[in-house]
Design a protein around this motif. Structure first.
Motif, PDB file in Angstrom:
ATOM      1  N   MET A 159     -27.845  54.309 -40.890  1.00 28.94           N
ATOM      2  CA  MET A 159     -27.282  53.204 -41.475  1.00 28.94           C
ATOM      3  C   MET A 159     -25.858  53.039 -41.302  1.00 28.94           C
ATOM      4  SD  MET A 159     -29.373  50.729 -42.306  1.00 28.94           S
ATOM      5  CE  MET A 159     -30.586  51.103 -40.973  1.00 28.94           C
ATOM      6  N   PHE A 160     -25.228  54.327 -41.511  1.00 30.28           N
ATOM      7  CA  PHE A 160     -23.731  54.382 -41.437  1.00 30.28           C
ATOM      8  C   PHE A 160     -23.418  54.744 -39.870  1.00 30.28           C
ATOM      9  CE2 PHE A 160     -24.739  56.656 -45.500  1.00 30.28           C
ATOM     10  CZ  PHE A 160     -24.571  55.279 -46.484  1.00 30.28           C
ATOM     11  N   VAL A 161     -24.163  55.689 -39.347  1.00 29.19           N
ATOM     12  CA  VAL A 161     -23.566  56.118 -38.008  1.00 29.19           C
ATOM     13  C   VAL A 161     -23.884  54.921 -36.767  1.00 29.19           C
ATOM     14  CG1 VAL A 161     -23.582  57.587 -36.251  1.00 29.19           C
ATOM     15  CG2 VAL A 161     -23.696  58.567 -38.706  1.00 29.19           C
ATOM     16  N   TRP A 162     -24.923  54.388 -36.938  1.00 31.22           N
ATOM     17  CA  TRP A 162     -25.518  53.550 -35.742  1.00 31.22           C
ATOM     18  C   TRP A 162     -24.859  52.160 -36.247  1.00 31.22           C
ATOM     19  CZ3 TRP A 162     -31.164  55.255 -35.021  1.00 31.22           C
ATOM     20  CH2 TRP A 162     -30.992  56.724 -34.515  1.00 31.22           C
ATOM     21  N   TYR A 163     -25.122  51.669 -37.488  1.00 30.10           N
ATOM     22  CA  TYR A 163     -24.827  50.300 -37.589  1.00 30.10           C
ATOM     23  C   TYR A 163     -23.638  50.005 -38.659  1.00 30.10           C
ATOM     24  CZ  TYR A 163     -29.631  50.601 -36.277  1.00 30.10           C
ATOM     25  OH  TYR A 163     -30.774  50.883 -35.484  1.00 30.10           O
ATOM     26  N   GLY A 164     -22.805  50.973 -38.928  1.00 34.10           N
ATOM     27  CA  GLY A 164     -21.540  50.579 -39.676  1.00 34.10           C
ATOM     28  C   GLY A 164     -21.761  50.183 -41.070  1.00 34.10           C
ATOM     29  N   GLN A 165     -22.958  50.437 -41.732  1.00 34.12           N
ATOM     30  CA  GLN A 165     -22.902  49.800 -43.069  1.00 34.12           C
ATOM     31  C   GLN A 165     -22.219  50.402 -44.295  1.00 34.12           C
ATOM     32  OE1 GLN A 165     -24.907  46.769 -43.376  1.00 34.12           O
ATOM     33  NE2 GLN A 165     -24.904  46.871 -41.037  1.00 34.12           N
ATOM     34  N   SER A 166     -22.414  49.653 -45.449  1.00 31.49           N
ATOM     35  CA  SER A 166     -21.844  50.318 -46.434  1.00 31.49           C
ATOM     36  C   SER A 166     -22.659  51.277 -47.135  1.00 31.49           C
ATOM     37  CB  SER A 166     -21.351  49.155 -47.421  1.00 31.49           C
ATOM     38  OG  SER A 166     -22.678  48.596 -48.114  1.00 31.49           O
ATOM     39  N   THR A 200     -39.581  59.784 -34.373  1.00 26.51           N
ATOM     40  CA  THR A 200     -39.499  58.724 -33.186  1.00 26.51           C
ATOM     41  C   THR A 200     -38.196  58.045 -33.410  1.00 26.51           C
ATOM     42  OG1 THR A 200     -41.962  58.636 -32.896  1.00 26.51           O
ATOM     43  CG2 THR A 200     -40.724  56.640 -32.230  1.00 26.51           C
ATOM     44  N   TYR A 201     -37.911  57.671 -34.652  1.00 30.45           N
ATOM     45  CA  TYR A 201     -36.888  56.786 -35.079  1.00 30.45           C
ATOM     46  C   TYR A 201     -35.589  57.511 -34.678  1.00 30.45           C
ATOM     47  CZ  TYR A 201     -33.301  54.421 -37.817  1.00 30.45           C
ATOM     48  OH  TYR A 201     -32.305  53.694 -38.333  1.00 30.45           O
ATOM     49  N   THR A 202     -35.376  58.918 -34.707  1.00 30.25           N
ATOM     50  CA  THR A 202     -34.274  59.472 -34.476  1.00 30.25           C
ATOM     51  C   THR A 202     -34.294  60.003 -33.129  1.00 30.25           C
ATOM     52  OG1 THR A 202     -35.186  61.701 -35.144  1.00 30.25           O
ATOM     53  CG2 THR A 202     -33.978  60.391 -36.731  1.00 30.25           C
ATOM     54  N   ARG A 203     -35.420  59.812 -32.256  1.00 31.96           N
ATOM     55  CA  ARG A 203     -35.681  60.405 -30.619  1.00 31.96           C
ATOM     56  C   ARG A 203     -35.330  61.742 -30.770  1.00 31.96           C
ATOM     57  NH1 ARG A 203     -32.433  55.850 -30.559  1.00 31.96           N
ATOM     58  NH2 ARG A 203     -33.411  54.225 -29.293  1.00 31.96           N
ATOM     59  N   GLY A 204     -35.816  62.696 -31.748  1.00 29.55           N
ATOM     60  CA  GLY A 204     -35.840  63.902 -31.999  1.00 29.55           C
ATOM     61  C   GLY A 204     -34.517  64.843 -31.935  1.00 29.55           C
ATOM     62  N   ALA A 205     -33.401  63.802 -32.441  1.00 30.37           N
ATOM     63  CA  ALA A 205     -32.026  64.446 -32.326  1.00 30.37           C
ATOM     64  C   ALA A 205     -31.526  64.398 -33.745  1.00 30.37           C
ATOM     65  CB  ALA A 205     -31.351  63.512 -31.274  1.00 30.37           C
ATOM     66  N   THR A 206     -30.349  64.966 -33.778  1.00 30.22           N
ATOM     67  CA  THR A 206     -29.727  65.024 -35.198  1.00 30.22           C
ATOM     68  C   THR A 206     -29.012  63.900 -34.971  1.00 30.22           C
ATOM     69  OG1 THR A 206     -29.739  67.406 -35.186  1.00 30.22           O
ATOM     70  CG2 THR A 206     -27.930  66.268 -36.427  1.00 30.22           C
ATOM     71  N   ILE A 207     -28.745  63.177 -35.992  1.00 32.34           N
ATOM     72  CA  ILE A 207     -27.868  61.857 -36.231  1.00 32.34           C
ATOM     73  C   ILE A 207     -26.565  62.315 -36.999  1.00 32.34           C
ATOM     74  CG2 ILE A 207     -27.597  59.632 -37.085  1.00 32.34           C
ATOM     75  CD1 ILE A 207     -30.535  59.288 -37.342  1.00 32.34           C
ATOM     76  N   SER A 208     -25.540  62.391 -36.408  1.00 33.53           N
ATOM     77  CA  SER A 208     -24.314  62.572 -36.842  1.00 33.53           C
ATOM     78  C   SER A 208     -23.013  61.861 -36.319  1.00 33.53           C
ATOM     79  CB  SER A 208     -23.823  64.104 -36.608  1.00 33.53           C
ATOM     80  OG  SER A 208     -23.854  64.298 -35.141  1.00 33.53           O
ATOM     81  N   GLU A 209     -21.945  61.770 -36.984  1.00 30.92           N
ATOM     82  CA  GLU A 209     -20.745  60.957 -36.303  1.00 30.92           C
ATOM     83  C   GLU A 209     -20.398  61.510 -34.924  1.00 30.92           C
ATOM     84  OE1 GLU A 209     -18.476  60.326 -40.791  1.00 30.92           O
ATOM     85  OE2 GLU A 209     -17.814  61.753 -39.394  1.00 30.92           O
ATOM     86  N   ASN A 210     -19.803  60.380 -34.357  1.00 28.92           N
ATOM     87  CA  ASN A 210     -19.704  60.474 -33.047  1.00 28.92           C
ATOM     88  C   ASN A 210     -20.657  61.175 -31.947  1.00 28.92           C
ATOM     89  OD1 ASN A 210     -16.874  59.887 -33.665  1.00 28.92           O
ATOM     90  ND2 ASN A 210     -16.537  61.775 -34.348  1.00 28.92           N
ATOM     91  N   MET A 211     -21.762  61.179 -32.570  1.00 23.92           N
ATOM     92  CA  MET A 211     -22.873  61.398 -31.533  1.00 23.92           C
ATOM     93  C   MET A 211     -23.258  60.554 -30.290  1.00 23.92           C
ATOM     94  SD  MET A 211     -26.430  59.892 -33.503  1.00 23.92           S
ATOM     95  CE  MET A 211     -27.575  60.610 -32.253  1.00 23.92           C
ATOM     96  N   ILE A 212     -23.615  61.164 -29.197  1.00 24.80           N
ATOM     97  CA  ILE A 212     -24.124  60.363 -27.923  1.00 24.80           C
ATOM     98  C   ILE A 212     -25.179  59.472 -28.268  1.00 24.80           C
ATOM     99  CG2 ILE A 212     -24.063  60.629 -25.416  1.00 24.80           C
ATOM    100  CD1 ILE A 212     -22.654  63.106 -25.418  1.00 24.80           C
ATOM    101  N   LEU A 213     -25.121  58.306 -27.849  1.00 26.43           N
ATOM    102  CA  LEU A 213     -26.085  57.458 -28.011  1.00 26.43           C
ATOM    103  C   LEU A 213     -27.042  57.481 -26.972  1.00 26.43           C
ATOM    104  CD1 LEU A 213     -24.256  54.266 -29.875  1.00 26.43           C
ATOM    105  CD2 LEU A 213     -25.793  56.150 -30.779  1.00 26.43           C
ATOM    106  N   PRO A 214     -28.090  56.804 -26.904  1.00 27.12           N
ATOM    107  CA  PRO A 214     -29.031  56.930 -25.479  1.00 27.12           C
ATOM    108  C   PRO A 214     -28.323  56.101 -24.409  1.00 27.12           C
ATOM    109  CG  PRO A 214     -30.506  56.433 -27.440  1.00 27.12           C
ATOM    110  CD  PRO A 214     -29.140  56.366 -28.107  1.00 27.12           C
ATOM    111  N   SER A 215     -27.589  54.954 -24.714  1.00 30.75           N
ATOM    112  CA  SER A 215     -26.831  54.390 -23.663  1.00 30.75           C
ATOM    113  C   SER A 215     -25.449  55.070 -23.068  1.00 30.75           C
ATOM    114  CB  SER A 215     -26.173  53.240 -24.464  1.00 30.75           C
ATOM    115  OG  SER A 215     -25.129  53.694 -25.566  1.00 30.75           O
TER     116      SER A 215
END
Length: 323
Positions: A85-92, A139-154
């Motif tokens: 929610m924070f890293v991908w979507y910039g939510q509060s 599946t939601y994380t695509r098997g990857a660690t979610i962190s700031e400045n991570m590389i997105l699938p795009s």
């Protein structure tokens, strides 16, 4: 077993966990220089905070005679959702936590629906859903660690940041305060409210509880919602502590949570799931882990100790029930 033996066993049953905690403190305190330092005590409390929160949810499901094995996967899912929610979507902070909790409550609803309507043994059904929710988190994380400045699938970099206010939740003193509030709240709920007493009645004899006019299905539903809620809170606090969402981050907490809850059965002779007992069980496991690390015991031997402690706790609990 003679009368003296019965009295001795009853004494060990009621106070064995607390005596063991005191003995471990004495042994580790004498064996290492820094074990009894205030900073190390805070470290132990911080280290058990997440497992205690998750174990308290398990305790509520045990109170109605259930057994929620999906708590580790639920924590993983909450961890992944709140950080995304924070890293991908910039939510509060508020939005991120709220969304994660809503998804965890859906997990609780699914567990309760399957267990109550299909009348499959709780442990077997939640074992199945454990893998389902674990797969959903992966599946939601695509098997990857979610962190700031991570590389997105795009191929782009994630631009969202984890709020400082959220990070504060995972630091002292808030992480410890949250744990203590959860323990106290559930203790008061199970011990001093009619709803808590009804849950214990259902766990003791569901047929008798139903004949007494208690809405067994509704209370079992509530128990699984509470279990999923606290598993979610544990996963959220974990995210605040490590400031990322690793793959299956909540899975390692399942064994410790189960051990803490079952060790807690015997504290003060309760003979049933209870919040203070679960907290004492978590403290015992935390002291063991911390002390063994200070004594340079290899990390891969820790599960031997934890498993042995759980085996002894189960042996004492079930021996007491049958004698």
């Amino acid at each position: 077993m003679n009368a003296v033996g019965h009295k001795f066993f009853d004494f060990l049953y009621k106070y064995g966990t607390l005596i063991t905690i005191l003995l471990l403190i004495a042994v580790f305190g004498a064996s290492t220089d820094n074990f009894l330092n205030g900073a190390n005590i805070v470290t132990i409390l911080r280290s058990i905070s997440i497992v205690t929160i998750i174990a308290i949810g398990l305790t509520v499901s045990l109170a109605v005679g259930g057994f929620d094995l999906s708590i580790g996967s639920t924590a993983s899912l909450a961890n992944a959702i709140v950080i995304s929610m924070f890293v991908w979507y910039g939510q509060s902070t508020g939005i991120g936590i709220a969304v994660a909790i809503v998804f965890c409550l859906v997990v609780g609803l699914v567990n309760a629906f399957l267990v109550i309507n299909f009348k499959i043994q709780d442990m077997l059904m939640t074992l199945a859903t454990m893998f389902v929710f674990q797969g959903i988190a992966l599946t939601y994380t695509r098997g990857a660690t979610i962190s700031e400045n991570m590389i997105l699938p795009s191929g782009d970099y994630a631009t969202g940041e984890i709020p400082d206010a959220f990070g504060a939740i995972g630091k002292v003193p808030w992480i410890i305060i949250i744990m203590l509030i959860v323990v106290l709240a559930v203790h008061l709920f199970l011990t001093y409210t009619k709803h808590g007493r009804y849950m214990y009645m259902i766990g003791g004899n569901p047929e008798a509880a139903k004949l007494s006019g208690i809405a067994v299905g509704k209370y079992r539903l509530a128990a699984y919602l509470i279990s999923a809620l606290f598993a979610g809170v544990g996963g959220i606090v974990l995210g605040a502590r490590v400031m990322n969402a690793e793959v299956n981050a909540g899975a390692p907490y399942l064994m410790d949570a189960v051990a803490a809850a079952f060790i807690g059965y015997s504290v003060f002779g309760a003979g049933k799931p209870n919040a203070f007992g679960t907290f004492a069980g978590a403290v015992l496991i935390g002291i063991l882990s911390n002390g063994l690390i200070m004594l340079s015991v290899p990390y891969y031997a820790m599960d031997i100790v934890k498993g042995s402690v759980l085996a002894v706790a189960l042996a004492i609990t079930y021996y007491k029930r049958t004698h």
